[in-house]
Each structure stands twice: as structure tokens, then as C-alpha cells.
Scaffold this motif. Structure first.
Motif, short mmCIF file in Angstrom:
data_model
loop_
_atom_site.label_atom_id
_atom_site.label_comp_id
_atom_site.label_asym_id
_atom_site.label_seq_id
_atom_site.Cartn_x
_atom_site.Cartn_y
_atom_site.Cartn_z
N SER A 255 47.29 12.88 -9.96
CA SER A 255 45.88 12.84 -10.35
C SER A 255 45.60 13.97 -11.36
N ILE A 256 44.85 13.64 -12.41
CA ILE A 256 44.58 14.62 -13.47
C ILE A 256 43.07 14.77 -13.62
N LYS A 257 42.63 16.02 -13.62
CA LYS A 257 41.20 16.31 -13.74
C LYS A 257 40.90 16.97 -15.08
N PHE A 258 39.81 16.51 -15.72
CA PHE A 258 39.37 17.05 -17.00
C PHE A 258 37.92 17.52 -16.91
N GLU A 259 37.59 18.52 -17.71
CA GLU A 259 36.19 18.87 -17.91
C GLU A 259 35.55 17.84 -18.84
N ILE A 279 35.96 14.58 -15.01
CA ILE A 279 36.53 13.23 -14.95
C ILE A 279 37.91 13.35 -14.30
N ILE A 280 38.15 12.53 -13.27
CA ILE A 280 39.41 12.58 -12.55
C ILE A 280 40.13 11.25 -12.70
N MET A 281 41.32 11.30 -13.30
CA MET A 281 42.15 10.11 -13.42
C MET A 281 42.83 9.82 -12.08
N PRO A 282 43.09 8.56 -11.76
CA PRO A 282 43.70 8.22 -10.47
C PRO A 282 45.12 8.76 -10.35
N SER A 283 45.63 8.81 -9.13
CA SER A 283 46.95 9.38 -8.87
C SER A 283 48.07 8.54 -9.48
N ASN A 284 47.81 7.27 -9.74
CA ASN A 284 48.82 6.40 -10.36
C ASN A 284 48.63 6.30 -11.87
#
Length: 388
Positions: A255-259, A279-284
Motif C-alpha cells: 500500500s502506498i500513501k501520498f499527500e 490518497i492511499i493506493m491499495p495493497s495490490n
């Protein structure tokens, strides 16, 4: 003159001396070695053999191994952990030398920043090639494994080499995100499967990692679905589309988190921004060359101590319900478990407004959710961006 062909095994008795004598040959210089010794020469004449004692002392010239057009391509991120980013790639080079290197087995090389760029000579990681050899002509190596990491031999975070390694890796990923070719150096071998110590650290070779385009471009968000929130946090989901020239296997980075940043003031360019959420991208999450689709979690986060934040959120909501598209900015990753990934991407995106601005947002919002986010002119009954 008489030509004598020697077919023999070379026994290295001084590793350091052999390295000094051979390194120049692998850098494109002619090597000069002296062959000296005594032996017996059998001459065959008319069916008879006549032995002669001889003393041999001869200068032997080693042709240089000239490598050119050394490049890596098809860079694909395959995984990560706390200290590493793993990838695979293919490499190619052209050798115009009559000297060939065969059956050297698997070996690893260090990746370093180029000497003519920022952070010269900084350690970036290592690559490993299986069944390494160099033949005359065009050579291709597939399934080369790469490991991007801070120099493992330096643990003091205040050491200049440690600082340079961190900065060099950040520059590496910034160039990767922009889609620019990455100039670097291969130094080694640093490890050889056969354990032959006299081959270690023979080579310093410039190499270019070829990128065919940016990591993310033309990114847009749409279909924002708001969930119940609080007076300070408004969670939602949003669909996103973007183009990419990169390849990241699904789940390779977790999972990747962005400002999520918005421009402040009257300047619509991104000279100054303020964070309005995450904004958080899903773990996949994964990326393929071409058009990509993602469903991300979005949170607008109110900071009562930051007037720019409050104003930017209010303006964002106003424009969204008016159906206006807005230029926003992603920055990150942030708080990623693989620390070397944090902060390499700054990406402008378009946040699309509600598809039907004649409808007023609200019915799916709880009173708590809207308490911190007054909507200009809004009143019940209200609807979500999908019109329901």
C-alpha cells in the motif's frame, strides 16, 4: 620466426598483482605481460624426436576488452522490504575485442552514481547476472536481478558515504519517475559464485538504464464516493486513471500513501501548495505500460491551525460540486515501510468535478461528515457524485 601456441592453466599466486595487471585490459587498454621460464622443446624431424632445453622470456600483449553501448532496459519492480527495492532487467553490450570471457558463472556488481553527476560514486545497490560471459559482438543478458539499497557496509547515518547513498537513491527514483534515462556505473565483480578472488573489483563500467517514459502521466480522478466522517476527516473513494511507461508487479510495493496538495493563493501554478489530505493506493497496486486504472482511498484532512489548509479544502469542495476540474498535486510516497521510496514523486493530477453540477451533494453525507465542510449553497435533499 616460430609461433608457439601455449594451452595451459594460469595459476594465480598473487591476487592483488593479478588484479592490477588485468584491470587495464578490461578498461580498454593493451596489457603487457612477460612470459618467462625454462622447459624442454621436442622437435619432430623425419619421424624422430629431438629434445632441446630452452629458456623462454617473451613479451606477451593482451588485447583490450572494449565494451560499448552498455545499457539496461525492461526495468520491472518486483518487490520490496524495509531496506530494499527489488527489480529485474535486461542488459546488453557490444564487445569489439578478440579477447572473450567464458563460463564465469554468476556474479554481482555494485551500482553507483556516475562520476560526472550529482553524488558521484554514491552506492545505489547491486545487480546479479547468471552465467556471465563476454563474447565478441553483441551480448544480451536477461533476468538480471537488481537490488536498490543504501550501502550495507555503512551503518553510521552521519557518514558522508551513507548520506550520499541515500541522496543518490532518491535521485535514481526521481529520474525513474520522470522517465529519464539513468546514467550509472557498474563496479566489481563484488561477488562471484565460483569464489575466485582474483576477479573481484576488476571492472568499472558506465551503463545507461533506459526509460521509455514517465512513471505517471495524464492522471485524473473521478467518481468520488464520500463515506461517513468526522468534523476533521472526510474519507472517500475515488477512481483514477493514468498512463505509464513503467512496470511494477501487483503488490510489489504494498500500500502506498501520498499527500494530496492544492495550490494556494491566486497562482494556479504549483509555486506554493498546501496539503489538504491523503490518497492511499491499495495493497495490490501495480503498474503496466499503457493506461492504468485504480480505486484509491481518499481523505480530506482539516487542520484548524493552518488557514491555507481550511481555505483550500473549502475551495476544493466548492469547485467539485460546481462540476469544475481542478489541478492538484500528489507528493510521496509518505510513511512507506521502504524508507528509500519516500518522497521521490511529485505529480500534477486533475481532479474532475461532479458529473452533474445541477445536483447538490449531500444525501450520503452524515451530519458529522459535513460539519467541518460546509458546501456553498448546499441544502437537503442532496446526492452523491454518481447521482444516487
Amino acid at each position: 620466426p616460430t609461433f608457439i601456441r601455449l594451452t595451459t592453466r594460469l595459476n594465480v599466486t598473487d591476487n592483488a598483482a593479478f588484479t592490477r595487471a588485468t584491470a587495464g585490459v578490461l578498461q580498454g587498454n593493451v596489457g603487457t605481460w612477460i612470459v618467462r621460464g625454462d622447459g624442454i622443446l621436442d622437435a619432430y624431424v623425419g619421424g624422430g624426436s629431438f629434445p632441446f632445453n630452452i629458456h623462454l622470456e617473451k613479451e606477451m600483449l593482451l588485447p583490450p576488452t572494449v565494451l560499448s553501448n552498455v545499457s539496461a532496459f525492461n526495468f520491472q519492480v518486483t518487490g520490496s522490504d524495509a531496506n530494499h527495492v527489488y527489480a529485474t532487467a535486461s542488459c546488453s553490450l557490444l564487445s569489439v575485442s578478440v579477447l572473450e570471457l567464458h563460463d564465469l558463472g554468476s556474479m554481482s556488481f555494485a551500482i553507483q552514481s556516475p562520476l560526472d553527476g550529482p553524488n558521484p560514486g554514491a552506492y545505489l545497490g547491486e545487480i546479479t547476472m547468471s552465467d556471465f560471459q563476454v563474447k565478441r559482438g553483441y551480448n544480451t543478458y536477461i533476468n538480471v536481478t537488481a537490488k536498490i539499497q543504501v550501502d550495507p557496509n555503512i551503518t553510521n547515518v552521519n557518514d558522508p558515504k551513507y548520506i550520499a547513498s541515500v541522496a543518490g537513491i532518491k535521485n535514481f527514483f526521481e529520474l525513474y519517475a520522470k522517465g529519464e534515462n539513468i546514467k550509472s556505473m557498474l563496479v566489481g565483480p563484488t561477488w562471484i559464485e565460483t569464489g575466485s578472488p582474483f576477479l573481484l573489483n576488476l571492472v568499472t563500467q558506465n551503463v545507461t538504464i533506459i526509460n521509455t517514459g514517465p512513471f505517471v502521466s495524464d492522471m485524473e480522478t473521478s467518481d468520488i464516493q464520500v463515506h461517513s466522517g468526522t468534523s476533521k476527516i472526510l474519507p472517500a473513494t475515488a477512481k483514477g486513471t493514468f498512463h505509464s511507461a513503467s512496470s511494477i508487479l501487483p503488490g510489489a510495493l504494498g500500500s502506498i500513501k501520498f499527500e494530496l496538495r492544492a495550490p494556494t493563493g491566486t497562482n494556479k501554478m504549483f509555486g506554493k501548495t498546501t496539503q489538504i489530505g491523503e490518497i492511499i493506493m491499495p495493497s495490490n497496486f501495480g503498474v503496466n505500460p499503457g493506461k492504468n486504472y485504480v480505486l484509491a482511498n481518499v481523505s480530506l484532512i482539516k487542520d484548524p491551525n493552518n488557514p491555507d489548509n481550511l481555505k483550500a479544502i473549502s475551495l476544493f469542495v466548492d469547485k467539485y460540486v460546481e462540476g469544475k476540474n481542478q489541478e492538484m498535486q500528489l507528493f510521496g510516497p509518505i510513511d512507506h515501510p521502504t524508507k528509500i521510496l519516500n518522497g521521490f514523486l511529485t505529480q500534477n493530477i486533475i481532479a474532475n468535478g461532479i458529473s452533474n453540477p445541477n445536483l447538490v451533494v449531500g444525501s450520503v453525507l452524515t451530519q458529522a461528515a459535513t460539519a467541518g465542510y460546509p458546501v456553498k449553497g448546499g441544502s437537503a435533499p442532496t446526492v452523491a457524485s454518481d447521482g444516487k
